[in-house]
Design a protein around this motif. Structure first.
Motif, PDB file in Angstrom:
ATOM      1  N   PHE A   1      24.052  83.771  15.752  1.00  0.00           N
ATOM      2  CA  PHE A   1      24.848  84.939  15.990  1.00  0.00           C
ATOM      3  C   PHE A   1      24.441  85.994  14.962  1.00  0.00           C
ATOM      4  CE2 PHE A   1      27.287  80.829  16.473  1.00  0.00           C
ATOM      5  CZ  PHE A   1      27.633  80.961  17.994  1.00  0.00           C
ATOM      6  N   VAL A   2      24.901  87.117  15.623  1.00  0.00           N
ATOM      7  CA  VAL A   2      24.591  88.344  14.732  1.00  0.00           C
ATOM      8  C   VAL A   2      26.156  88.673  14.022  1.00  0.00           C
ATOM      9  CG1 VAL A   2      23.744  90.790  14.454  1.00  0.00           C
ATOM     10  CG2 VAL A   2      22.560  89.079  15.635  1.00  0.00           C
ATOM     11  N   ALA A   3      26.230  88.657  12.964  1.00  0.00           N
ATOM     12  CA  ALA A   3      27.705  89.356  12.410  1.00  0.00           C
ATOM     13  C   ALA A   3      27.899  90.492  12.492  1.00  0.00           C
ATOM     14  CB  ALA A   3      27.880  88.665  10.869  1.00  0.00           C
TER      15      ALA A   3
ATOM     16  N   VAL B   1      17.065  85.537  21.516  1.00  0.00           N
ATOM     17  CA  VAL B   1      17.053  85.307  20.267  1.00  0.00           C
ATOM     18  C   VAL B   1      15.694  85.743  19.371  1.00  0.00           C
ATOM     19  CG1 VAL B   1      16.251  83.006  20.277  1.00  0.00           C
ATOM     20  CG2 VAL B   1      17.828  83.408  18.460  1.00  0.00           C
ATOM     21  N   CYS B   2      14.736  85.949  20.193  1.00  0.00           N
ATOM     22  CA  CYS B   2      13.363  85.999  19.262  1.00  0.00           C
ATOM     23  C   CYS B   2      13.325  87.200  18.702  1.00  0.00           C
ATOM     24  CB  CYS B   2      12.254  85.651  20.477  1.00  0.00           C
ATOM     25  SG  CYS B   2      12.006  84.222  21.009  1.00  0.00           S
ATOM     26  N   PRO B   3      13.689  88.442  19.401  1.00  0.00           N
ATOM     27  CA  PRO B   3      13.693  89.803  18.586  1.00  0.00           C
ATOM     28  C   PRO B   3      14.674  89.824  17.310  1.00  0.00           C
ATOM     29  CG  PRO B   3      14.432  90.335  20.697  1.00  0.00           C
ATOM     30  CD  PRO B   3      14.035  88.450  20.814  1.00  0.00           C
ATOM     31  N   VAL B   4      15.920  89.094  17.498  1.00  0.00           N
ATOM     32  CA  VAL B   4      16.590  88.943  16.538  1.00  0.00           C
ATOM     33  C   VAL B   4      16.058  88.141  15.369  1.00  0.00           C
ATOM     34  CG1 VAL B   4      18.985  87.861  15.521  1.00  0.00           C
ATOM     35  CG2 VAL B   4      18.735  88.969  17.966  1.00  0.00           C
ATOM     36  N   VAL B   5      15.515  86.840  15.279  1.00  0.00           N
ATOM     37  CA  VAL B   5      14.973  86.290  14.261  1.00  0.00           C
ATOM     38  C   VAL B   5      13.774  87.207  13.620  1.00  0.00           C
ATOM     39  CG1 VAL B   5      14.070  84.174  13.778  1.00  0.00           C
ATOM     40  CG2 VAL B   5      15.726  84.072  15.381  1.00  0.00           C
TER      41      VAL B   5
ATOM     42  N   LEU C   1      18.239  84.076   7.157  1.00  0.00           N
ATOM     43  CA  LEU C   1      19.603  83.806   7.991  1.00  0.00           C
ATOM     44  C   LEU C   1      20.501  83.250   7.078  1.00  0.00           C
ATOM     45  CD1 LEU C   1      17.299  82.198  10.827  1.00  0.00           C
ATOM     46  CD2 LEU C   1      18.277  84.287  10.792  1.00  0.00           C
ATOM     47  N   ILE C   2      21.853  83.340   7.561  1.00  0.00           N
ATOM     48  CA  ILE C   2      22.811  82.490   6.573  1.00  0.00           C
ATOM     49  C   ILE C   2      23.140  81.424   7.579  1.00  0.00           C
ATOM     50  CG2 ILE C   2      25.102  82.824   5.598  1.00  0.00           C
ATOM     51  CD1 ILE C   2      24.552  85.767   5.042  1.00  0.00           C
TER      52      ILE C   2
ATOM     53  N   ARG D   1      24.550  78.777   3.553  1.00  0.00           N
ATOM     54  CA  ARG D   1      23.135  78.720   2.720  1.00  0.00           C
ATOM     55  C   ARG D   1      22.329  79.952   3.082  1.00  0.00           C
ATOM     56  NH1 ARG D   1      21.853  72.488   4.045  1.00  0.00           N
ATOM     57  NH2 ARG D   1      21.695  73.639   5.934  1.00  0.00           N
ATOM     58  N   ARG D   2      21.371  80.257   2.483  1.00  0.00           N
ATOM     59  CA  ARG D   2      20.442  81.128   2.963  1.00  0.00           C
ATOM     60  C   ARG D   2      19.080  80.765   3.102  1.00  0.00           C
ATOM     61  NH1 ARG D   2      22.408  86.548   1.881  1.00  0.00           N
ATOM     62  NH2 ARG D   2      24.346  86.405   0.697  1.00  0.00           N
ATOM     63  N   TRP D   3      18.388  80.912   4.295  1.00  0.00           N
ATOM     64  CA  TRP D   3      17.046  80.414   4.571  1.00  0.00           C
ATOM     65  C   TRP D   3      16.380  81.865   4.967  1.00  0.00           C
ATOM     66  CZ3 TRP D   3      17.740  76.909   9.698  1.00  0.00           C
ATOM     67  CH2 TRP D   3      17.973  75.520   9.142  1.00  0.00           C
ATOM     68  N   ARG D   4      15.445  81.998   3.743  1.00  0.00           N
ATOM     69  CA  ARG D   4      14.523  83.125   3.915  1.00  0.00           C
ATOM     70  C   ARG D   4      13.411  82.694   4.693  1.00  0.00           C
ATOM     71  NH1 ARG D   4      15.097  87.398   1.418  1.00  0.00           N
ATOM     72  NH2 ARG D   4      12.963  87.886   1.090  1.00  0.00           N
ATOM     73  N   ARG D   5      12.823  83.795   5.674  1.00  0.00           N
ATOM     74  CA  ARG D   5      11.719  83.606   6.228  1.00  0.00           C
ATOM     75  C   ARG D   5      10.525  83.760   5.455  1.00  0.00           C
ATOM     76  NH1 ARG D   5      12.024  87.685  10.095  1.00  0.00           N
ATOM     77  NH2 ARG D   5      10.394  88.613   9.131  1.00  0.00           N
ATOM     78  N   ARG D   6       9.656  82.984   5.668  1.00  0.00           N
ATOM     79  CA  ARG D   6       8.429  83.044   4.561  1.00  0.00           C
ATOM     80  C   ARG D   6       7.549  84.086   5.092  1.00  0.00           C
ATOM     81  NH1 ARG D   6       7.091  76.815   3.658  1.00  0.00           N
ATOM     82  NH2 ARG D   6       8.685  76.348   2.487  1.00  0.00           N
TER      83      ARG D   6
END
Length: 159
Positions: free
Chosen positions: A47-49, A122-126, A132-133, A143-148
């Protein structure tokens, strides 16, 4: 090798014909896949907050999430995203704002309210976010997931 690469194809991946599956949206789900029957609304996990930034027009509120956050996919008939658990649909987007049409009799969120917007795709969002939280199903334990990287690492293992 027979390779398939779409989330709706997953249900056929146990056949002896398909030997490789690459379902990019499968891990998150989205409104397009829900409409196709590839997932249910309660299986959507991204989801987008979005925050309500204006409520002065009757029958709609304006959110701080537009095409920069949600992508451009949608139509006047289907909308450009929806608020999870409601019938409220984004009727229009500009770059930074979403115009959320409120169904008759629906609760009207006030300015400052954060709502979970389900994207059509979802692809353009990610790809548009660096992080991502992630929460559990109750919305706790964030938790926070950082995209590499925006592109695959070609010179060695990820850092």
């Amino acid at each position: 090798m027979v390779s398939a690469g779409s989330t709706p194809t997953v249900e056929f991946s146990t056949s002896s014909v398909i030997t490789e599956i690459r379902p990019g949206e499968y891990v998150f789900g989205d409104l397009n896949n829900s409409r196709l029957g590839a997932c249910t609304d309660d299986q959507i996990a991204l989801f987008v907050a979005a925050t309500v930034v204006s409520d002065w027009i009757p029958g709609q509120v304006i959110l701080d999430a537009g095409t920069k956050a949600l992508g451009r996919e949608g139509s006047l008939e289907l909308g450009y995203g929806a608020v999870a658990g409601t019938k409220a649909v984004l009727a229009k987007l500009n770059e930074y704002h979403g115009f959320l049409a409120l169904p008759a009799g629906a609760a009207r969120p006030s300015v400052g309210t954060v709502v979970p917007v389900v994207p059509n795709h979802v692809c353009p969002v990610v790809i548009n976010f660096e992080e991502l939280i992630v929460t559990d199903s109750a919305g706790t334990s964030p938790r926070r997931w950082r995209r590499r990287s925006r592109i695959p690492q070609l010179t060695g293992p990820p850092a």
